[in-house]
Design an enzyme around this catalytic site. Structure first.
Site, PDB file in Angstrom:
ATOM      1  N   CYS A   9       0.998  -1.258   0.187  1.00  0.00           N
ATOM      2  CA  CYS A   9       0.090  -0.066  -0.005  1.00  0.00           C
ATOM      3  C   CYS A   9       0.978   1.347  -0.184  1.00  0.00           C
ATOM      4  O   CYS A   9       2.019   1.034  -0.304  1.00  0.00           O
ATOM      5  CB  CYS A   9      -0.957   0.002   1.274  1.00  0.00           C
ATOM      6  SG  CYS A   9      -0.372   0.046   2.776  1.00  0.00           S
ATOM      7  N   ASN A  12       2.351   1.592   4.356  1.00  0.00           N
ATOM      8  CA  ASN A  12       2.704   0.177   5.071  1.00  0.00           C
ATOM      9  C   ASN A  12       2.372   0.451   6.551  1.00  0.00           C
ATOM     10  O   ASN A  12       3.011  -0.041   7.266  1.00  0.00           O
ATOM     11  CB  ASN A  12       4.200  -0.211   4.741  1.00  0.00           C
ATOM     12  CG  ASN A  12       4.566  -1.433   5.182  1.00  0.00           C
ATOM     13  OD1 ASN A  12       5.673  -1.888   5.529  1.00  0.00           O
ATOM     14  ND2 ASN A  12       3.283  -2.468   5.222  1.00  0.00           N
ATOM     15  N   CYS A  14      -1.414   0.803   7.425  1.00  0.00           N
ATOM     16  CA  CYS A  14      -2.934   0.449   7.618  1.00  0.00           C
ATOM     17  C   CYS A  14      -3.313  -0.728   6.910  1.00  0.00           C
ATOM     18  O   CYS A  14      -3.377  -1.879   7.265  1.00  0.00           O
ATOM     19  CB  CYS A  14      -3.718   1.589   7.198  1.00  0.00           C
ATOM     20  SG  CYS A  14      -3.457   3.073   8.135  1.00  0.00           S
ATOM     21  N   ARG A  15      -3.191  -0.603   5.433  1.00  0.00           N
ATOM     22  CA  ARG A  15      -3.794  -1.551   4.725  1.00  0.00           C
ATOM     23  C   ARG A  15      -3.018  -2.923   4.253  1.00  0.00           C
ATOM     24  O   ARG A  15      -3.323  -4.111   4.725  1.00  0.00           O
ATOM     25  CB  ARG A  15      -4.384  -1.285   3.328  1.00  0.00           C
ATOM     26  CG  ARG A  15      -5.592  -0.051   3.438  1.00  0.00           C
ATOM     27  CD  ARG A  15      -5.536   0.566   2.054  1.00  0.00           C
ATOM     28  NE  ARG A  15      -4.353   1.449   1.675  1.00  0.00           N
ATOM     29  CZ  ARG A  15      -4.388   2.266   0.780  1.00  0.00           C
ATOM     30  NH1 ARG A  15      -5.137   2.157  -0.251  1.00  0.00           N
ATOM     31  NH2 ARG A  15      -3.402   2.985   0.599  1.00  0.00           N
ATOM     32  N   SER A  16      -1.617  -2.514   4.175  1.00  0.00           N
ATOM     33  CA  SER A  16      -0.813  -3.914   3.755  1.00  0.00           C
ATOM     34  C   SER A  16      -0.437  -4.677   5.092  1.00  0.00           C
ATOM     35  O   SER A  16      -0.190  -5.926   4.762  1.00  0.00           O
ATOM     36  CB  SER A  16       0.173  -3.426   2.916  1.00  0.00           C
ATOM     37  OG  SER A  16       1.336  -2.431   3.487  1.00  0.00           O
ATOM     38  N   ASP A 127      -8.107   3.713   1.131  1.00  0.00           N
ATOM     39  CA  ASP A 127      -7.200   4.248   2.138  1.00  0.00           C
ATOM     40  C   ASP A 127      -7.872   4.857   3.380  1.00  0.00           C
ATOM     41  O   ASP A 127      -8.747   5.791   3.190  1.00  0.00           O
ATOM     42  CB  ASP A 127      -6.441   5.635   1.531  1.00  0.00           C
ATOM     43  CG  ASP A 127      -5.258   5.911   2.411  1.00  0.00           C
ATOM     44  OD1 ASP A 127      -5.246   5.705   3.641  1.00  0.00           O
ATOM     45  OD2 ASP A 127      -4.533   6.631   1.939  1.00  0.00           O
TER      46      ASP A 127
HETATM   47  P1  4NP Z   1      -1.600   2.857   4.170  1.00  0.00           P
HETATM   48  O1  4NP Z   1      -2.455   4.183   4.804  1.00  0.00           O
HETATM   49  O2  4NP Z   1      -1.234   3.043   2.833  1.00  0.00           O
HETATM   50  O3  4NP Z   1      -2.731   1.792   4.213  1.00  0.00           O
HETATM   51  O4  4NP Z   1      -0.748   2.369   5.116  1.00  0.00           O
HETATM   52  C1  4NP Z   1      -1.869   5.394   4.811  1.00  0.00           C
HETATM   53  C2  4NP Z   1      -0.997   5.887   5.567  1.00  0.00           C
HETATM   54  C3  4NP Z   1      -0.307   6.903   5.855  1.00  0.00           C
HETATM   55  C4  4NP Z   1      -0.712   7.863   4.648  1.00  0.00           C
HETATM   56  C5  4NP Z   1      -1.417   7.473   3.710  1.00  0.00           C
HETATM   57  C6  4NP Z   1      -1.876   6.273   3.752  1.00  0.00           C
HETATM   58  N1  4NP Z   1      -0.280   9.244   4.764  1.00  0.00           N
HETATM   59  O5  4NP Z   1      -0.336   9.922   3.974  1.00  0.00           O
HETATM   60  O6  4NP Z   1       0.817   9.384   5.674  1.00  0.00           O
END
Ligand code: 4NP
Length: 155
Positions: A9, A12, A14-16, A127
């Site tokens: 993702c 790294n 939340c989702r992955s 996201d």
């Molecule tokens: P992820 O979520 O891609 O599922 O880990 C996010 C975590 C942080 C950010 C965006 C998405 N960020 O913009 O900091």
């Protein structure tokens, strides 16, 4: 030969990491842990070295998943060779990975998590970072469903 699966993702955190935990749990439940190597990475570097987002951890914990992974950035020079499947969470992740691919073989390893969905019709795992609590629950719902589809495909 072990099947090597990498979930990707943006952050790294939340989702992955959740995809990694959910898929590991389903693989363990099926008694197939020795047959798999499962990891996650982010296309962005902002959160490298950090544990998973606290909100994501709390929602995952309620369903019995421990998010233990520490964020790292996707490394094209290592990860494209090491992993058999590189599974992205949304179209931006797919685009970023395709830009990093060095050749046709790398390109062919890239897919999207929702391609394996069984019940849900979502085209991406959205996201959850800037949204509310329900976004984290949706992530887990989508990942549990798509993980089942992925495991069935690989069995
Ligand atoms: P992820 O979520 O891609 O599922 O880990 C996010 C975590 C942080 C950010 C965006 C998405 N960020 O913009 O900091």
């Amino acid at each position: 030969m072990k099947k090597r699966i990498l979930f990707v993702c943006l952050g790294n955190i939340c989702r992955s990491p959740s995809a990694e935990a959910v898929f590991k749990a389903q693989v363990a439940q099926a008694g197939l842990s020795p047959d798999f190597e499962i990891d996650s990475a982010g296309t962005g570097a902002w959160h490298v070295g950090k544990p998973a987002d606290r909100r994501m951890q709390q929602h995952a914990r309620k369903r019995g998943y421990d998010l233990t992974s520490i964020a790292r950035k996707f490394d094209p020079s290592v990860d494209f060779d090491h992993f058999d499947m590189i599974i992205a969470m949304d179209d931006e992740n797919v685009r970023d990975l395709k830009q990093l691919a060095r050749n046709e073989q790398d390109q062919l390893k890239i897919s999207k998590m929702t391609d394996f969905s069984k019940l849900y019709n979502y085209k991406i795992v959205p996201d959850p970072y800037y949204g509310g609590e329900e976004g984290f629950e949706l992530v887990l719902d989508l990942l549990e469903d798509a993980s089942e589809g992925l495991l069935e495909k690989l069995k």
